[in-house]
Design a protein around this motif. Structure first.
Motif, PDB file in Angstrom:
ATOM      1  N   ALA A   1       0.838  -1.204   0.000  1.00 24.24           N
ATOM      2  CA  ALA A   1       0.000   0.000   0.000  1.00 24.24           C
ATOM      3  C   ALA A   1       0.872   1.254   0.000  1.00 24.24           C
ATOM      4  O   ALA A   1       0.569   2.236  -0.685  1.00 24.24           O
ATOM      5  CB  ALA A   1      -0.940  -0.002   1.204  1.00 24.24           C
ATOM      6  N   PHE A   2       1.972   1.213   0.751  1.00 20.92           N
ATOM      7  CA  PHE A   2       2.903   2.342   0.779  1.00 20.92           C
ATOM      8  C   PHE A   2       3.476   2.596  -0.612  1.00 20.92           C
ATOM      9  O   PHE A   2       3.525   3.734  -1.074  1.00 20.92           O
ATOM     10  CB  PHE A   2       4.035   2.068   1.776  1.00 20.92           C
ATOM     11  CG  PHE A   2       5.054   3.168   1.834  1.00 20.92           C
ATOM     12  CD1 PHE A   2       4.827   4.305   2.586  1.00 20.92           C
ATOM     13  CD2 PHE A   2       6.241   3.070   1.125  1.00 20.92           C
ATOM     14  CE1 PHE A   2       5.764   5.331   2.635  1.00 20.92           C
ATOM     15  CE2 PHE A   2       7.182   4.084   1.163  1.00 20.92           C
ATOM     16  CZ  PHE A   2       6.944   5.222   1.917  1.00 20.92           C
ATOM     17  N   GLU A   3       3.880   1.530  -1.301  1.00 21.09           N
ATOM     18  CA  GLU A   3       4.428   1.680  -2.651  1.00 21.09           C
ATOM     19  C   GLU A   3       3.389   2.260  -3.610  1.00 21.09           C
ATOM     20  O   GLU A   3       3.698   3.136  -4.421  1.00 21.09           O
ATOM     21  CB  GLU A   3       4.939   0.335  -3.169  1.00 21.09           C
ATOM     22  CG  GLU A   3       5.590   0.446  -4.536  1.00 21.09           C
ATOM     23  CD  GLU A   3       6.281  -0.831  -4.957  1.00 21.09           C
ATOM     24  OE1 GLU A   3       7.511  -0.804  -5.073  1.00 21.09           O
ATOM     25  OE2 GLU A   3       5.579  -1.845  -5.162  1.00 21.09           O
ATOM     26  N   ARG A   4       2.133   1.789  -3.506  1.00 21.11           N
ATOM     27  CA  ARG A   4       1.062   2.316  -4.349  1.00 21.11           C
ATOM     28  C   ARG A   4       0.848   3.806  -4.088  1.00 21.11           C
ATOM     29  O   ARG A   4       0.662   4.590  -5.019  1.00 21.11           O
ATOM     30  CB  ARG A   4      -0.230   1.553  -4.065  1.00 21.11           C
ATOM     31  CG  ARG A   4      -0.719   0.843  -5.266  1.00 21.11           C
ATOM     32  CD  ARG A   4      -1.913  -0.022  -4.997  1.00 21.11           C
ATOM     33  NE  ARG A   4      -1.502  -1.366  -5.355  1.00 21.11           N
ATOM     34  CZ  ARG A   4      -1.749  -2.444  -4.669  1.00 21.11           C
ATOM     35  NH1 ARG A   4      -2.461  -2.378  -3.587  1.00 21.11           N
ATOM     36  NH2 ARG A   4      -1.318  -3.603  -5.074  1.00 21.11           N
ATOM     37  N   PHE A   5       0.864   4.181  -2.821  1.00 24.68           N
ATOM     38  CA  PHE A   5       0.700   5.569  -2.430  1.00 24.68           C
ATOM     39  C   PHE A   5       1.811   6.434  -3.031  1.00 24.68           C
ATOM     40  O   PHE A   5       1.548   7.474  -3.638  1.00 24.68           O
ATOM     41  CB  PHE A   5       0.695   5.680  -0.902  1.00 24.68           C
ATOM     42  CG  PHE A   5       0.843   7.079  -0.385  1.00 24.68           C
ATOM     43  CD1 PHE A   5      -0.193   7.981  -0.509  1.00 24.68           C
ATOM     44  CD2 PHE A   5       2.021   7.487   0.215  1.00 24.68           C
ATOM     45  CE1 PHE A   5      -0.060   9.278  -0.036  1.00 24.68           C
ATOM     46  CE2 PHE A   5       2.168   8.775   0.687  1.00 24.68           C
ATOM     47  CZ  PHE A   5       1.126   9.676   0.565  1.00 24.68           C
ATOM     48  N   VAL A   6       3.057   5.993  -2.874  1.00 22.46           N
ATOM     49  CA  VAL A   6       4.200   6.754  -3.383  1.00 22.46           C
ATOM     50  C   VAL A   6       4.120   6.891  -4.905  1.00 22.46           C
ATOM     51  O   VAL A   6       4.314   7.985  -5.456  1.00 22.46           O
ATOM     52  CB  VAL A   6       5.532   6.092  -2.954  1.00 22.46           C
ATOM     53  CG1 VAL A   6       6.722   6.703  -3.675  1.00 22.46           C
ATOM     54  CG2 VAL A   6       5.706   6.202  -1.444  1.00 22.46           C
ATOM     55  N   GLU A   7       3.815   5.804  -5.586  1.00 17.57           N
ATOM     56  CA  GLU A   7       3.735   5.833  -7.055  1.00 17.57           C
ATOM     57  C   GLU A   7       2.614   6.764  -7.522  1.00 17.57           C
ATOM     58  O   GLU A   7       2.801   7.557  -8.449  1.00 17.57           O
ATOM     59  CB  GLU A   7       3.507   4.421  -7.593  1.00 17.57           C
ATOM     60  CG  GLU A   7       3.576   4.348  -9.095  1.00 17.57           C
ATOM     61  CD  GLU A   7       3.449   2.931  -9.617  1.00 17.57           C
ATOM     62  OE1 GLU A   7       2.981   2.786 -10.767  1.00 17.57           O
ATOM     63  OE2 GLU A   7       3.795   1.982  -8.897  1.00 17.57           O
ATOM     64  N   ALA A   8       1.456   6.676  -6.889  1.00 22.12           N
ATOM     65  CA  ALA A   8       0.337   7.543  -7.266  1.00 22.12           C
ATOM     66  C   ALA A   8       0.693   9.010  -7.029  1.00 22.12           C
ATOM     67  O   ALA A   8       0.410   9.871  -7.872  1.00 22.12           O
ATOM     68  CB  ALA A   8      -0.923   7.163  -6.493  1.00 22.12           C
ATOM     69  N   GLU A   9       1.322   9.306  -5.895  1.00 24.39           N
ATOM     70  CA  GLU A   9       1.687  10.696  -5.591  1.00 24.39           C
ATOM     71  C   GLU A   9       2.702  11.235  -6.599  1.00 24.39           C
ATOM     72  O   GLU A   9       2.622  12.394  -7.003  1.00 24.39           O
ATOM     73  CB  GLU A   9       2.236  10.813  -4.166  1.00 24.39           C
ATOM     74  CG  GLU A   9       1.168  10.674  -3.096  1.00 24.39           C
ATOM     75  CD  GLU A   9       0.144  11.801  -3.139  1.00 24.39           C
ATOM     76  OE1 GLU A   9       0.496  12.953  -3.442  1.00 24.39           O
ATOM     77  OE2 GLU A   9      -1.039  11.521  -2.858  1.00 24.39           O
ATOM     78  N   ARG A  10       3.661  10.413  -7.021  1.00 21.41           N
ATOM     79  CA  ARG A  10       4.637  10.852  -8.031  1.00 21.41           C
ATOM     80  C   ARG A  10       3.929  11.197  -9.346  1.00 21.41           C
ATOM     81  O   ARG A  10       4.229  12.210  -9.981  1.00 21.41           O
ATOM     82  CB  ARG A  10       5.674   9.759  -8.274  1.00 21.41           C
ATOM     83  CG  ARG A  10       6.711   9.659  -7.190  1.00 21.41           C
ATOM     84  CD  ARG A  10       7.740   8.593  -7.502  1.00 21.41           C
ATOM     85  NE  ARG A  10       8.663   8.469  -6.385  1.00 21.41           N
ATOM     86  CZ  ARG A  10       9.210   7.335  -5.986  1.00 21.41           C
ATOM     87  NH1 ARG A  10       8.957   6.211  -6.632  1.00 21.41           N
ATOM     88  NH2 ARG A  10      10.027   7.310  -4.965  1.00 21.41           N
ATOM     89  N   LYS A  11       2.987  10.350  -9.743  1.00 23.37           N
ATOM     90  CA  LYS A  11       2.275  10.588 -11.004  1.00 23.37           C
ATOM     91  C   LYS A  11       1.334  11.782 -10.900  1.00 23.37           C
ATOM     92  O   LYS A  11       1.126  12.500 -11.885  1.00 23.37           O
ATOM     93  CB  LYS A  11       1.536   9.324 -11.429  1.00 23.37           C
ATOM     94  CG  LYS A  11       2.500   8.244 -11.882  1.00 23.37           C
ATOM     95  CD  LYS A  11       1.797   7.003 -12.345  1.00 23.37           C
ATOM     96  CE  LYS A  11       2.836   5.990 -12.812  1.00 23.37           C
ATOM     97  NZ  LYS A  11       2.244   4.747 -13.271  1.00 23.37           N
TER      98      LYS A  11
END
Length: 152
Positions: free
Chosen positions: A76-86
């Motif tokens: 979930a942390f990785e998904r959050f980070v990736e979404a925020e970058r995009k």
């Protein structure tokens, strides 16, 4: 089941609310552990695992059975980070093919990932309010006042 989730016996004992009539005598006990990150974790999730697992181990709350919960948090942390970058690249608002301005769908992905992260952080006692409810002894430390009591 309706109602509150039952607390593990160890947590009841740490909180000082354990009552013999409300304790499961057959509750399984898991050994404290510092498991290795699973192979399926992505790079960001693996980095988060390597950041959080030692903290949880020092707190005395990570056991050999918690690897899946920690992995789910890290995903979930990785998904959050990736979404925020995009989102930073494309913006909070986007235009549809019809020219309408809408919220970027990635905001929903990021928000859902944050909700999932919060749930796992609370389970592990890693939020300020959840920490106030637990008084755990760090792994490997005994209460000095009672150390050696009852030993021959």
């Amino acid at each position: 089941m309706a109602g509150r989730k039952p607390l593990p016996t160890k947590l009841k004992m740490l909180k000082g609310t354990a009552q013999k009539c409300r304790v499961n005598p057959n509750e399984p006990e898991l050994a404290p552990a510092l498991p290795e990150p699973p192979d399926f974790l992505g790079e960001t999730a693996r980095e988060e695992w390597l950041r959080k697992a030692p903290v949880l181990a020092r707190m005395g709350v990570l056991t050999e059975g918690d690897d899946a919960a920690l992995a789910a948090y890290c995903q979930a942390f990785e998904r959050f980070v990736e979404a925020e970058r995009k989102i930073r690249q494309s913006g909070l608002l986007i235009k549809t093919t019809g020219g309408n301005v809408i919220q970027n769908p990635l905001v929903g992905v990021a928000n859902r990932a944050m909700e999932i992260m919060h749930k796992f952080l609370t389970e592990f006692g890693l939020t300020p309010s959840s920490r106030t409810r637990v008084a755990a002894n760090p792994a490997g430390k005994e209460n000095a006042e009672w150390a050696g009591f009852g030993k021959a």
